[in-house]
Write an enzyme that holds these catalytic residues in place. Sequence first.
Site, short mmCIF file in Angstrom:
data_model
loop_
_atom_site.label_atom_id
_atom_site.label_comp_id
_atom_site.label_asym_id
_atom_site.label_seq_id
_atom_site.Cartn_x
_atom_site.Cartn_y
_atom_site.Cartn_z
CE LYS A 2 -53.42 -38.41 -5.94
NZ LYS A 2 -51.79 -37.73 -6.01
CE1 TYR A 41 -54.74 -41.78 -7.04
CE2 TYR A 41 -56.58 -41.52 -5.43
CZ TYR A 41 -55.75 -41.22 -7.22
OH TYR A 41 -56.06 -39.66 -7.51
#
Length: 301
Positions: free
Chosen positions: A188, A184
């Site tokens: 991001k 993640y």
Amino acid sequence: MAERLEQVAGHLSNTHSRGLLNGEVAIITGTYFQDYKYAKGIGRSAALLFAKEGAKVVVSDLDEKKAQVVVDEIKAAGGDAFAVGGDVGSEEFPKKIVDATIQKFGKINHIVNNAGFTYDRMLHTMPDDAFDIIMKIHVRAPFRLVRAAAPYMRLKGDDRLANRSIVNVSSVAGLHGNVGQANYAAAKAAVTGFTKTIAKEWGAFNVRANTVAYGHVLTRLTAAKESGATIEIDGKKVALGVPGAKPAGTSLPADAKSFPHIPLARPGTADEAAAAMLFLASPLASYVSGHTLEVTGGMGI
């Protein structure tokens, strides 16, 4: 140059008087919401807020029935919207939603790439599929959607004066990393570089591109994992939430002892998160592009 600045200023003034996004068309992905007291979902809040400010909203989610619930809310409040269901990561999705938007509304002003989820594992135990699917949904999918919309956003002549923007969603995990979220955090972080590139390539067409990086916002992703919320990915159920997190609704009003890492002493709400999206898409941010807006309550400063 002076004439163009006057035109932009006039457009800004007229638009604001009728709603910040009056008559503009916005595609918002990931409008799924959970029936928590505070955790209603950023996508849903954004769709409702954009519609309230005069936008025609294309509401998209994996489950079209849930997207339609949001559309019904918008229409009940006097707004205009329609639903497009589908997996943002699928090969056919970008063309499907872009074609549907142009057929229905004839143009695209804004794309809000909000769809996403977490698939947490510690780095040394994370399987390839857990890494790959997060990159696919958070990086590849926004890239493919923006690319598909290019013919309707890279406009010339007077059309380029219209307010147009891309808003991509990042996270403090992408800025600072986070335990259990190598996938993640990497995705991001990539979103930020992707957004800056759009800003540089499409700025000449008056298309702004910005990132909003969220901290602790009360949604299904930050609710207690024990609540049992899941999402089905490639036939597998992936548990959502944070182990041992406080149930949504118990953290407001502010409690500095519960959230010592957040100067505002509380998590944010989906409505507050959506307001940041609105700002970046609106003419109020007409000279803001390539920026990463941290919406964190001060966390990480």
